[in-house]
Write a protein that holds these residues in place. Structure first.
Motif, PDB file in Angstrom:
ATOM      1  N   UNK A 277       0.844  -1.199   0.000  1.00 31.73           N
ATOM      2  CA  UNK A 277       0.000   0.000   0.000  1.00 31.73           C
ATOM      3  C   UNK A 277       0.869   1.235   0.000  1.00 31.73           C
ATOM      4  N   UNK A 278       0.412   2.249  -0.746  1.00 34.09           N
ATOM      5  CA  UNK A 278       1.103   3.531  -0.697  1.00 34.09           C
ATOM      6  C   UNK A 278       0.070   4.598  -0.403  1.00 34.09           C
ATOM      7  N   UNK A 279       0.539   5.567   0.309  1.00 37.90           N
ATOM      8  CA  UNK A 279      -0.390   6.619   0.677  1.00 37.90           C
ATOM      9  C   UNK A 279      -0.693   7.490  -0.531  1.00 37.90           C
ATOM     10  N   UNK A 280      -1.980   7.830  -0.684  1.00 40.98           N
ATOM     11  CA  UNK A 280      -2.386   8.777  -1.718  1.00 40.98           C
ATOM     12  C   UNK A 280      -2.699  10.097  -1.028  1.00 40.98           C
ATOM     13  N   UNK A 281      -2.921  11.070  -1.836  1.00 37.79           N
ATOM     14  CA  UNK A 281      -3.251  12.388  -1.298  1.00 37.79           C
ATOM     15  C   UNK A 281      -4.531  12.294  -0.466  1.00 37.79           C
ATOM     16  N   UNK A 282      -4.580  13.035   0.638  1.00 38.44           N
ATOM     17  CA  UNK A 282      -5.791  13.045   1.463  1.00 38.44           C
ATOM     18  C   UNK A 282      -6.919  13.740   0.735  1.00 38.44           C
ATOM     19  N   UNK A 283      -8.115  13.238   1.052  1.00 34.20           N
ATOM     20  CA  UNK A 283      -9.286  13.963   0.562  1.00 34.20           C
ATOM     21  C   UNK A 283      -9.394  15.278   1.309  1.00 34.20           C
ATOM     22  N   UNK A 284     -10.244  16.107   0.816  1.00 29.82           N
ATOM     23  CA  UNK A 284     -10.482  17.378   1.495  1.00 29.82           C
ATOM     24  C   UNK A 284     -11.387  17.180   2.706  1.00 29.82           C
ATOM     25  N   UNK A 285     -12.199  16.122   2.642  1.00 30.67           N
ATOM     26  CA  UNK A 285     -13.241  15.922   3.657  1.00 30.67           C
ATOM     27  C   UNK A 285     -13.146  14.523   4.224  1.00 30.67           C
ATOM     28  N   UNK A 286     -13.329  14.418   5.532  1.00 30.61           N
ATOM     29  CA  UNK A 286     -13.432  13.090   6.130  1.00 30.61           C
ATOM     30  C   UNK A 286     -14.752  12.482   5.711  1.00 30.61           C
ATOM     31  N   UNK A 287     -14.719  11.240   5.407  1.00 30.37           N
ATOM     32  CA  UNK A 287     -15.988  10.629   5.026  1.00 30.37           C
ATOM     33  C   UNK A 287     -15.947   9.124   5.198  1.00 30.37           C
ATOM     34  N   UNK A 288     -17.100   8.600   5.577  1.00 28.98           N
ATOM     35  CA  UNK A 288     -17.300   7.156   5.632  1.00 28.98           C
ATOM     36  C   UNK A 288     -18.720   6.906   5.155  1.00 28.98           C
ATOM     37  N   UNK A 289     -18.942   5.650   4.769  1.00 26.20           N
ATOM     38  CA  UNK A 289     -20.264   5.295   4.201  1.00 26.20           C
ATOM     39  C   UNK A 289     -20.641   6.274   3.098  1.00 26.20           C
ATOM     40  N   UNK A 290     -19.617   6.585   2.325  1.00 25.45           N
ATOM     41  CA  UNK A 290     -19.792   7.436   1.163  1.00 25.45           C
ATOM     42  C   UNK A 290     -19.832   6.547  -0.069  1.00 25.45           C
ATOM     43  N   UNK A 291     -19.802   7.140  -1.219  1.00 24.71           N
ATOM     44  CA  UNK A 291     -19.789   6.377  -2.454  1.00 24.71           C
ATOM     45  C   UNK A 291     -18.575   6.807  -3.281  1.00 24.71           C
ATOM     46  N   UNK A 292     -18.060   5.853  -4.066  1.00 21.10           N
ATOM     47  CA  UNK A 292     -16.965   6.146  -4.978  1.00 21.10           C
ATOM     48  C   UNK A 292     -17.352   5.645  -6.357  1.00 21.10           C
ATOM     49  N   UNK A 293     -17.166   6.474  -7.361  1.00 21.40           N
ATOM     50  CA  UNK A 293     -17.534   6.121  -8.738  1.00 21.40           C
ATOM     51  C   UNK A 293     -16.308   6.276  -9.615  1.00 21.40           C
ATOM     52  N   UNK A 294     -15.993   5.223 -10.345  1.00 15.88           N
ATOM     53  CA  UNK A 294     -14.887   5.297 -11.301  1.00 15.88           C
ATOM     54  C   UNK A 294     -15.404   5.981 -12.562  1.00 15.88           C
ATOM     55  N   UNK A 295     -14.772   7.100 -12.926  1.00 19.36           N
ATOM     56  CA  UNK A 295     -15.183   7.829 -14.114  1.00 19.36           C
ATOM     57  C   UNK A 295     -14.477   7.244 -15.331  1.00 19.36           C
ATOM     58  N   UNK A 296     -15.040   7.384 -16.492  1.00 11.49           N
ATOM     59  CA  UNK A 296     -14.382   6.847 -17.702  1.00 11.49           C
ATOM     60  C   UNK A 296     -13.021   7.461 -17.947  1.00 11.49           C
ATOM     61  N   UNK A 297     -12.798   8.639 -17.394  1.00 10.01           N
ATOM     62  CA  UNK A 297     -11.485   9.263 -17.572  1.00 10.01           C
ATOM     63  C   UNK A 297     -10.430   8.589 -16.715  1.00 10.01           C
ATOM     64  N   UNK A 298     -10.892   7.679 -15.849  1.00  8.97           N
ATOM     65  CA  UNK A 298      -9.945   7.024 -14.956  1.00  8.97           C
ATOM     66  C   UNK A 298      -9.872   7.698 -13.600  1.00  8.97           C
ATOM     67  N   UNK A 299     -10.534   8.841 -13.488  1.00  8.22           N
ATOM     68  CA  UNK A 299     -10.560   9.501 -12.180  1.00  8.22           C
ATOM     69  C   UNK A 299     -11.634   8.852 -11.308  1.00  8.22           C
ATOM     70  N   UNK A 300     -11.563   9.121 -10.022  1.00  7.94           N
ATOM     71  CA  UNK A 300     -12.519   8.529  -9.080  1.00  7.94           C
ATOM     72  C   UNK A 300     -13.239   9.653  -8.356  1.00  7.94           C
TER      73      UNK A 300
END
Lengths: 974, 182
Positions: A277-300
């Protein structure tokens, strides 16, 4: 031959490439705003939302607090909720897995109707919209995870049992037998963990909760081939209620989640190759029980969720962020309208993101749903950057006189990049055609030159739209001006002459408008082939205020993309300075139309013109080609008050199956040019575009009237008939009166020439008389302009009417008059009844009056007058009455013309006996004292003896001698 | 004496007959030789009739041109291009705009922007305008193309092109039927 083989070999790869990158062709940076759609039928906590192959979204599970389970379908085309066959189980915390065979597996636990039985799986056939019971799970569970394996089976891991035990066990649903079998047990019990199928077919499970106080950072891998679990690297944080997303490069992004007390804003990435595992940049907001969607551009994209600072403080959020794996950066996106956690998000086929249900900050179950839409196409705002109108030309005359096109495969020139070898030597223009004969490959703008476009050396160059201009110079382009238009677009003008530039110092901002000369056409820069304008449009795709970091990915074709095929540029993915980028979506940005836009609607929409109508069909009105056609009809009155201004248009849209479409996915804009019409005849504020489905009943549409440009615009989501209409000011016809001038006798009888004239007046407040028409009987209608003189003796009937300037027609009227210039004559004879000489007027009109004036001394005047007033005056100078009657017609006067007659005498001797029998009846006419004709009646023989000019004749019966005047003469007959 | 006369007479007859025979022979030989000449100069001709495919005429007001094309093509006009579509390929007609004022200069610029080999470059007149037909062979995967460039006047060029050899004959016919209709 070799080339052909190569082509054959490579072609499928290109096809795959296009398929892979072109559908759907959405980029997160194009996403615009959230819009609420209709509420679901039920409030849902942690629903499952699955995009079906038909584009609809199945929502299942956890509806309201009563536990009644209702499944519903979201129709992304109509954006309405549809009912589906009721699920036979009340599903709580279930999973939905697309089996890729037209069916979905719903796995969890629930009860049949009326709580009859425990049901742990169900199969939904979305093509038939039917549900059947699935095999029984070994451990009915909820808050577990389900993963489709390569062999079509489904791996279910962890979760809670019906007695709320946290499960180690996993099981497998076998597609072929619709049954469940035990799989190897995980190394740790988990629920609210994640399970992600990796590119190698194995399944990565991460985090979750093991008991009420322990949250996991461990991860393990399931190998379906060996049915074994192996531990892998642990995450950097314990996570529960986090998300895991398989990235396009095969790594897995994990975001957020919560520990016992703290919600994380951290993100980390798992590399299957290394197990680390490698650390990625932190989100701006703390969140749990959220949703994540993979965009066709490859972004999330991560959406909503809740943050927990301590066990008593849970706050739902509506914030949305986008992660770029290539740059390892998060960017804030438009926030949802509603805070949500335990909701569901799904990427729709058209690129929008649907979010449904969840809980708000008060833990209220939500039934609301909202959609994140792409940014709408920018309003056209550009014009050609030279004064073509001053040369007497129109946009459509010169806009397509293109020396060099924008190359949609691929416009990399500005970025100094080389395109793939198979795309050099050819261009793909906005019309969708790949062409080796048009110029030129990699070109990222348009060139217009002298001969056909009229762009000559030294001509002034103007901004295509107002904005802020800056000077630039580069070796290839020479002297250039860039203009920021403030709407996310910049235009660039190159090869300008060194003199006449609006600025020559880089970095100086100068406001410009369409009238400002920014430079002169030249040929500065390397490799130019003569004076011309190079014109380019760029979009600030990342909205950072700089266009330079969007070269070439911000390159935009102002002609849009006018083809039903995917735009290669929009779907082109490439690396620049180590950063992955994609091409850009082009929109039609010209304010004016080019002719002959394809009748087939493309994904980019288009502007169509027919007559005075302009139709703007927005991009993505359809995801497939639609056939457009339109007909014009003559205007027809709808009512006396509301009338069309110009023609009626009938618009047709047909799908590829030939079916008529009357309801549109997105509104179309209809603009009607009324510059040639006079709308002053309509009541202010009433001019509007109307629509109808049958040309009988019309509905007024919301219309924007532009009095300056003289057009009317409306947006409608339906078809088919449209017309510009208004309420007429003047609805009353004019009134026409007739005037007959002449010497009138009685009842429109005239004895001299008659002057016929018409006078027409419109009603008060009317628009005035447009035309007066008349028709002489037997002739054609003609316009009345001046009085008409009638001289001939005749009876006349003239019809007439007027029309006012608003087309109101007077009911036709008519007038009759007669001209009789001929004086009457008179017939003189003895009246046996009256036993005296009588005068009988003779006139063509048949209407005569006779007046006798006795002047004494046997003189009298007998005045015979006709209805026209013509008079014959008979002067009688020897009148005697009685048994011996005598008459001497001295003169005849016709109107004012007198004739003195030769001496004449008409004498009648008449006697009857007491029985009334004739005893004597002698009649004599003397002329110049000579008997001209004598009639003697012989009562015994009942014959009349006639001596005429001394010739004798006899006639049976009584003959009456009649003296008749004719034009100043007297004649006789008997 | 009578015998002499008779011999003389017979001799004359024989001569006459001989002359006649020779004449006949000469005539016969003449006829047969002309027949043989005929056989050489006029070989038996077998006539075959090749049906001429029907040609249609296409005119574009916008692109200002007219041309004839085989009926089996479907024609689509798209902005500056006409596409003739048949079962086995496409022929395209592009309306090009250029800064150059003659065909040579145009081709010079055209060639400078491409990496290709010009295998054939022949000049001709079409509808009275300078024209060139060429075969372009590219170094990448673009198929080789036969192209007619017709230079009308300052700035205007029409390009007729096909990338499949099977279409080349049709391309020739179509391009050479071009008429400029300003």
């Amino acid at each position: 031959m070799k080339q052909k083989l190569t082509t054959l070999f490579l072609l499928p790869l290109f096809v795959l490439l296009f398929l892979f990158v072109s559908v759907p062709n959405i980029h997160a940076q194009n996403l615009g705003s959230w819009e609420n759609v209709d509420d679901m039928r039920a409030s849902r906590f942690l629903p499952q939302a699955t995009l079906l192959q038909n584009g609809k979204v199945l929502i299942v599970g956890n509806s309201s607090s009563q536990g009644e389970s209702v499944a519903e379908l979201f129709n992304s085309k109509t954006e309405k909720w549809e009912q589906t066959s009721p699920v036979s189980m009340a599903i709580q915390g279930s999973t939905v897995t697309d089996l890729k065979n037209g069916k979905l597996l719903i796995a969890g636990f629930g009860y049949g109707k009326n709580n009859s039985e425990l049901i742990s799986s169900e199969i939904y056939d979305f093509e038939n919209n039917s549900w059947v019971k699935g095999g029984d799970m070994i451990d009915p569970r909820f808050f577990h995870r389900a993963t489709l394996l390569d062999n079509g089976n489904v791996l279910v891991t962890g979760g809670l049992t019906t007695s709320f035990s946290i499960l180690w066990r996993a099981e497998i649903y076998k597609l072929t037998s619709n049954s469940w079998s035990e799989a190897a047990q995980m190394n740790s019990p988990r629920f609210f963990h994640t399970a992600t199928r990796l590119n190698n077919g194995k399944v990565l499970v991460t985090g979750g909760q093991i008991n009420s106080s322990t949250f996991l950072k461990s991860a393990e891998i399931y190998d379906p081939l060996t049915n074994t679990w192996q531990p892998t690297g642990s995450m950097n944080e314990s996570r529960f209620g986090h998300t895991a997303t398989l990235l396009t490069d095969g790594r897995v992004l994990v975001t957020g989640g919560t520990d016992i007390n703290i919600t994380s804003k951290g993100a980390e990435i798992y590399n299957p190759s290394t197990g680390a595992w490698s650390k990625a940049d932190d989100m701006d907001t703390k969140r749990a029980f959220h949703q994540a969607v993979l965009m066709p551009s490859g972004e999330v994209m991560v959406l909503g969720g809740s943050s927990m600072n301590n066990i008593d403080e849970t706050i739902a959020t509506n914030l949305v962020e986008l992660y770029s794996p290539s740059s390892n950066e998060w960017k804030l996106m438009p926030a949802m309208n509603n805070v949500r956690t335990f909701h569901m998000a799904v990427l729709l086929k058209n690129g929008d993101i649907l979010v449904v249900g969840g809980l708000d900050s008060d833990s209220e179950w939500l039934k609301s749903a909202e959609i994140l839409r792409e940014k709408s196409a920018p309003a056209p705002f550009l014009d050609l950057p030279w004064n073509y109108e001053g040369q007497g030309k129109k946009f459509e005359d010169v806009g397509l006189e293109i020396n060099a096109y924008f190359d949609h495969s691929y416009p990399l020139l500005g970025g100094g990049m080389i395109e793939p070898a198979n795309f050099s030597n050819q261009i793909t223009a906005f019309d969708g055609l790949s062409d080796a004969e048009r110029d030129y490959s990699r070109h990222d703008g348009y060139d217009w030159g002298a001969y056909k476009a009229g762009v000559k050396n030294g001509d002034p160059v103007y901004p295509a739209a107002p904005g802020i201009a800056q000077y630039v110079y580069d070796r290839a382009g020479g002297h250039g001006i860039f203009i920021d238009h403030g709407n996310g677009y910049q235009t660039r003008y190159y090869h300008l002459q060194s003199t006449g530039l609006i600025a020559k110092t880089p970095g100086v901002n100068i406001p410009v408008d369409r009238e400002t000369v920014i430079g002169r056409v030249g040929s500065t820069g390397e490799h130019t082939t003569g004076p011309h304008i190079h014109f380019g449009v760029f979009q600030d795709k990342n909205n950072d205020g700089s266009f330079n970091d969007n070269i070439p990915d911000g390159a935009t074709d102002p002609f849009g993309w006018q083809s039903a095929d995917p735009d290669p540029w929009e779907n082109y993915s490439f690396f620049q300075h180590g950063v992955q980028k994609t091409g850009n979506r082009s929109y039609y940005l010209w304010k004016k139309k080019i002719p002959k836009l394809d009748k087939k609607l493309t994904a980019n929409g288009g502007i169509f013109e027919i007559g005075r109508y302009e139709l703007f069909l927005p991009e993505e009105e359809t995801l497939e080609g639609l056939e457009f056609s339109a007909n014009l009809f003559p205007s027809e009155k709808i009512s006396e008050i509301v009338v069309p201004i110009g023609q009626i248009i009938n618009i047709f849209l047909r799908n590829p199956f030939g079916e008529l479409i009357t309801t549109l996915v997105k509104p179309i804009k209809i603009t009607i040019d009324f510059s040639q019409a006079d709308i002053s005849r309509f009541k202010p504020g009433t001019v509007s575009i109307y629509s109808s489905t049958d040309r009988k009943t019309w509905k007024k549409e919301n219309t924007l009237i532009d009095f300056f440009n003289k057009n009317a615009t409306t947006e409608v989501d339906h078809l088919t008939y449209f017309a510009l209409m208004g309420e007429r000011i003047d609805t009353s016809p004019p009134t026409t009166s007739v005037n007959l001038k002449g010497v009138e006798g009685k009842d429109n009888w005239f004895r001299f020439d008659v002057e016929f004239s018409l006078d027409s007046i419109d009603n008060q407040g009317g628009l005035g008389v447009e035309i007066v028409l008349y028709k002489i009987e037997g002739e054609e209608w003609q316009e009345y302009t001046d009085p008409i003189k009638f001289s001939e003796e005749n009876s006349y009937k003239i019809d007439y009417y007027s029309q006012d300037k608003d087309g109101n027609l007077e009911e036709p009227k008519s007038v009759e008059f007669h001209i009789d210039k001929t004086t009457p004559e008179v017939k003189v004879q003895f009246n046996r009844d009256k036993q005296e000489i009588e005068f009988i007027g003779i006139d063509d009109s048949g209407k005569v009056d006779i007046e006798e004036k006795d002047f004494g001394k046997k003189r009298e005047q007998i005045i015979i007058s006709d209805i026209a007033g013509n008079e014959l005056v008979v002067e009688d100078r020897e009148r005697e009455k009685g048994k011996r009657s005598k008459l001497n017609i001295y003169s005849l006067s016709y109107n004012d013309q007198s004739f003195e007659l030769d001496k004449n005498k008409f004498v009648v001797a008449y006697k009857e006996d007491e029985n009334g029998e004739i005893k004597q009846f002698d009649q004599k006419l003397q002329l110049n004292n000579q008997d001209k004709i004598v009639l003697k009646y012989d009562p015994k023989e009942n014959i009349t003896k006639v001596v005429e000019d001394k010739k004798k004749q006899e006639y049976e019966g009584i003959k009456i001698l009649q003296i008749i005047t004719e034009k100043g003469q007297i004649n006789y007959l008997f | 004496m009578a015998k002499k006369k008779s011999i003389k007479k017979n001799f004359q007859i024989h001569i006459l007959i001989g002359i006649l025979a020779l004449s006949v022979l000469w005539l016969v030989s003449l006829m047969s030789s002309s027949q043989s000449i005929d056989n050489i100069s006029k070989p038996e001709i077998q006539k075959t009739i090749t049906p001429t495919p029907a040609l249609k005429t296409y005119h574009s007001d916008f692109l200002k041109l007219t041309f004839k094309y085989p009926a089996e093509y479907e024609v689509e006009e798209r902005f500056n291009t006409i596409i003739l579509d048949a079962e086995f390929g496409q022929i395209k007609i592009d309306k090009l705009t250029t800064n150059q004022n003659n065909l040579n200069e145009f081709l010079k610029v055209f060639d400078s922007r491409r990496t290709m080999e010009v295998q054939i470059d022949q000049r001709l007149l079409i509808d009275g305008h300078d024209a060139a037909f060429r075969t372009h062979v590219f170094s990448n995967t673009i198929p080789s193309r036969k192209v007619y460039f017709i230079f009308i006047s300052e700035g205007r060029v029409y390009a007729f092109s096909a990338d499949d050899k099977i279409l080349y004959n049709d391309l020739d016919q179509i391009a050479r039927s071009f008429q400029y209709d300003p």
